[in-house]
Scaffold this motif. Structure first.
Motif, PDB file in Angstrom:
ATOM      1  N   ARG A 120       0.834  -1.204   0.000  1.00 51.31           N
ATOM      2  CA  ARG A 120       0.000   0.000   0.000  1.00 51.31           C
ATOM      3  C   ARG A 120       0.868   1.253   0.000  1.00 51.31           C
ATOM      4  N   CYS A 121       0.465   2.232  -0.817  1.00 48.69           N
ATOM      5  CA  CYS A 121       1.213   3.490  -0.933  1.00 48.69           C
ATOM      6  C   CYS A 121       0.250   4.662  -0.917  1.00 48.69           C
ATOM      7  N   ARG A 122       0.733   5.780  -0.394  1.00 52.60           N
ATOM      8  CA  ARG A 122      -0.017   7.044  -0.453  1.00 52.60           C
ATOM      9  C   ARG A 122       0.906   8.091  -1.061  1.00 52.60           C
ATOM     10  N   ALA A 123       0.506   8.590  -2.232  1.00 53.19           N
ATOM     11  CA  ALA A 123       1.325   9.567  -2.950  1.00 53.19           C
ATOM     12  C   ALA A 123       0.803  10.977  -2.729  1.00 53.19           C
ATOM     13  N   SER A 124       1.703  11.876  -2.355  1.00 57.36           N
ATOM     14  CA  SER A 124       1.415  13.308  -2.287  1.00 57.36           C
ATOM     15  C   SER A 124       1.894  13.905  -3.602  1.00 57.36           C
ATOM     16  N   MET A 125       0.969  14.459  -4.375  1.00 53.36           N
ATOM     17  CA  MET A 125       1.307  14.958  -5.712  1.00 53.36           C
ATOM     18  C   MET A 125       1.198  16.484  -5.774  1.00 53.36           C
ATOM     19  N   PHE A 126       2.125  17.083  -6.541  1.00 50.60           N
ATOM     20  CA  PHE A 126       2.229  18.528  -6.689  1.00 50.60           C
ATOM     21  C   PHE A 126       2.302  18.917  -8.158  1.00 50.60           C
ATOM     22  N   ALA A 127       1.920  20.155  -8.457  1.00 46.65           N
ATOM     23  CA  ALA A 127       2.150  20.739  -9.781  1.00 46.65           C
ATOM     24  C   ALA A 127       3.509  21.434  -9.722  1.00 46.65           C
ATOM     25  N   LEU A 128       4.382  21.136 -10.685  1.00 43.62           N
ATOM     26  CA  LEU A 128       5.722  21.710 -10.737  1.00 43.62           C
ATOM     27  C   LEU A 128       5.876  22.493 -12.038  1.00 43.62           C
ATOM     28  N   PHE A 129       6.042  23.826 -11.933  1.00 39.50           N
ATOM     29  CA  PHE A 129       6.285  24.664 -13.106  1.00 39.50           C
ATOM     30  C   PHE A 129       7.758  24.532 -13.473  1.00 39.50           C
ATOM     31  N   VAL A 130       8.040  23.937 -14.628  1.00 36.72           N
ATOM     32  CA  VAL A 130       9.412  23.647 -15.037  1.00 36.72           C
ATOM     33  C   VAL A 130      10.101  24.921 -15.519  1.00 36.72           C
ATOM     34  N   LYS A 131      11.260  25.184 -14.927  1.00 39.31           N
ATOM     35  CA  LYS A 131      12.072  26.336 -15.306  1.00 39.31           C
ATOM     36  C   LYS A 131      13.377  25.922 -15.965  1.00 39.31           C
ATOM     37  N   GLU A 132      13.782  24.653 -15.762  1.00 42.14           N
ATOM     38  CA  GLU A 132      15.065  24.191 -16.309  1.00 42.14           C
ATOM     39  C   GLU A 132      14.994  22.706 -16.642  1.00 42.14           C
ATOM     40  N   GLU A 133      15.415  22.363 -17.859  1.00 45.03           N
ATOM     41  CA  GLU A 133      15.569  20.971 -18.274  1.00 45.03           C
ATOM     42  C   GLU A 133      17.058  20.681 -18.366  1.00 45.03           C
ATOM     43  N   LEU A 134      17.520  19.757 -17.563  1.00 43.81           N
ATOM     44  CA  LEU A 134      18.940  19.430 -17.536  1.00 43.81           C
ATOM     45  C   LEU A 134      19.312  18.526 -18.713  1.00 43.81           C
ATOM     46  N   GLU A 135      20.506  18.700 -19.224  1.00 43.78           N
ATOM     47  CA  GLU A 135      21.006  17.824 -20.284  1.00 43.78           C
ATOM     48  C   GLU A 135      21.470  16.493 -19.710  1.00 43.78           C
ATOM     49  N   SER A 136      21.861  16.511 -18.448  1.00 41.24           N
ATOM     50  CA  SER A 136      22.356  15.312 -17.783  1.00 41.24           C
ATOM     51  C   SER A 136      21.659  15.209 -16.431  1.00 41.24           C
ATOM     52  N   TRP A 137      21.154  14.030 -16.114  1.00 40.34           N
ATOM     53  CA  TRP A 137      20.486  13.827 -14.824  1.00 40.34           C
ATOM     54  C   TRP A 137      20.672  12.378 -14.388  1.00 40.34           C
ATOM     55  N   PRO A 138      20.441  12.073 -13.107  1.00 38.59           N
ATOM     56  CA  PRO A 138      20.798  10.765 -12.569  1.00 38.59           C
ATOM     57  C   PRO A 138      20.216   9.557 -13.306  1.00 38.59           C
ATOM     58  N   GLU A 139      18.966   9.600 -13.732  1.00 40.80           N
ATOM     59  CA  GLU A 139      18.358   8.413 -14.338  1.00 40.80           C
ATOM     60  C   GLU A 139      18.221   8.517 -15.856  1.00 40.80           C
ATOM     61  N   GLN A 140      19.000   9.379 -16.484  1.00 36.57           N
ATOM     62  CA  GLN A 140      18.838   9.579 -17.925  1.00 36.57           C
ATOM     63  C   GLN A 140      19.128   8.333 -18.753  1.00 36.57           C
ATOM     64  N   SER A 141      19.930   7.409 -18.242  1.00 33.81           N
ATOM     65  CA  SER A 141      20.206   6.191 -18.996  1.00 33.81           C
ATOM     66  C   SER A 141      19.009   5.238 -18.985  1.00 33.81           C
ATOM     67  N   ARG A 142      18.065   5.454 -18.047  1.00 34.32           N
ATOM     68  CA  ARG A 142      16.891   4.583 -17.924  1.00 34.32           C
ATOM     69  C   ARG A 142      15.595   5.268 -18.304  1.00 34.32           C
ATOM     70  N   ARG A 143      15.627   6.596 -18.475  1.00 32.60           N
ATOM     71  CA  ARG A 143      14.394   7.367 -18.663  1.00 32.60           C
ATOM     72  C   ARG A 143      14.426   8.178 -19.948  1.00 32.60           C
ATOM     73  N   VAL A 144      13.262   8.262 -20.575  1.00 34.68           N
ATOM     74  CA  VAL A 144      13.066   9.131 -21.727  1.00 34.68           C
ATOM     75  C   VAL A 144      11.968  10.112 -21.355  1.00 34.68           C
ATOM     76  N   ARG A 145      12.224  11.411 -21.605  1.00 35.34           N
ATOM     77  CA  ARG A 145      11.235  12.451 -21.301  1.00 35.34           C
ATOM     78  C   ARG A 145      10.337  12.681 -22.512  1.00 35.34           C
ATOM     79  N   SER A 146       9.062  12.961 -22.241  1.00 32.40           N
ATOM     80  CA  SER A 146       8.107  13.288 -23.304  1.00 32.40           C
ATOM     81  C   SER A 146       7.206  14.421 -22.840  1.00 32.40           C
TER      82      SER A 146
END
Length: 191
Positions: A112-138
């Motif tokens: 069982r999980c309870r997620a607290s969710m937020f709206a995040l206004f994106v100001k910066e997209e990094l070229e390199s990030w910790p999970e970039q080898s496993r994740r694709v952004r869309s």
């Protein structure tokens, strides 16, 4: 290679009443469409989703809320680690309950999980990030996100949390820090 490192393991995770506490966000931005003359016309909201590492469909960044951080810090950290974005938390969208087959452990044997969710206004997209080898952004529109969202609880957060906030004028309900005020308009309440 990213200098940032994703946190791993569950020994610092928060639990409450048999639920693993999760923090996540729906990252968003605005894009303007152009008319036939090349002039800006309609303002469109796009949300950022990432691929799932365990199957088809797209997700919003989320993960365990750890003991040494606030829920807001955890949501922002997950956006950075999983999607490589930084921005301003604008609004708390709500708590969403779900059961995870992969997140069963001694503190939450039923997953069982309870997620607290937020709206995040994106100001910066990094070229390199910790999970970039496993994740694709869309970047997708809200109707596209509804269609490709892997989990029903995330779709609910989008439809009942984010869309309602969007329809109500996207009024900032979370305190802005000094470096966040430039994302707001003159009254510091809306974007």
């Amino acid at each position: 290679m990213s200098e940032l490192v994703a946190r791993t393991g569950r020994h610092h995770q928060r639990y409450e009443a048999g639920c693993r506490l999760i923090a996540g966000c729906i990252p968003f931005r605005f894009r303007y469409t152009e008319d036939s003359n090349g002039n800006k016309s309609e303002k469109v909201v796009e949300v950022l989703m990432i691929n799932s590492t365990s199957g088809p469909g797209l997700l919003f960044p989320k993960g365990g809320w750890e003991n040494d951080e606030t829920v807001e810090e955890a949501a922002a950290r997950e956006a950075l680690e999983e999607a490589g974005v930084r921005g301003d938390l604008m609004h708390f969208l709500g708590h969403y309950h779900f059961k995870s087959k992969t997140l069963q452990d001694e503190f939450s044997p039923e997953g069982r999980c309870r997620a607290s969710m937020f709206a995040l206004f994106v100001k910066e997209e990094l070229e390199s990030w910790p999970e970039q080898s496993r994740r694709v952004r869309s970047w997708v529109t809200i109707p596209e996100a509804v269609q490709c969202c892997r989990h029903s609880w995330m779709r609910e957060a989008l439809e009942t949390g984010f869309n309602k906030w969007n329809d109500d004028g996207m009024v900032r309900t979370m305190k802005a820090t000094n470096n966040q005020l430039d994302a707001c308009d003159g009254d510091n309440n809306t974007i």
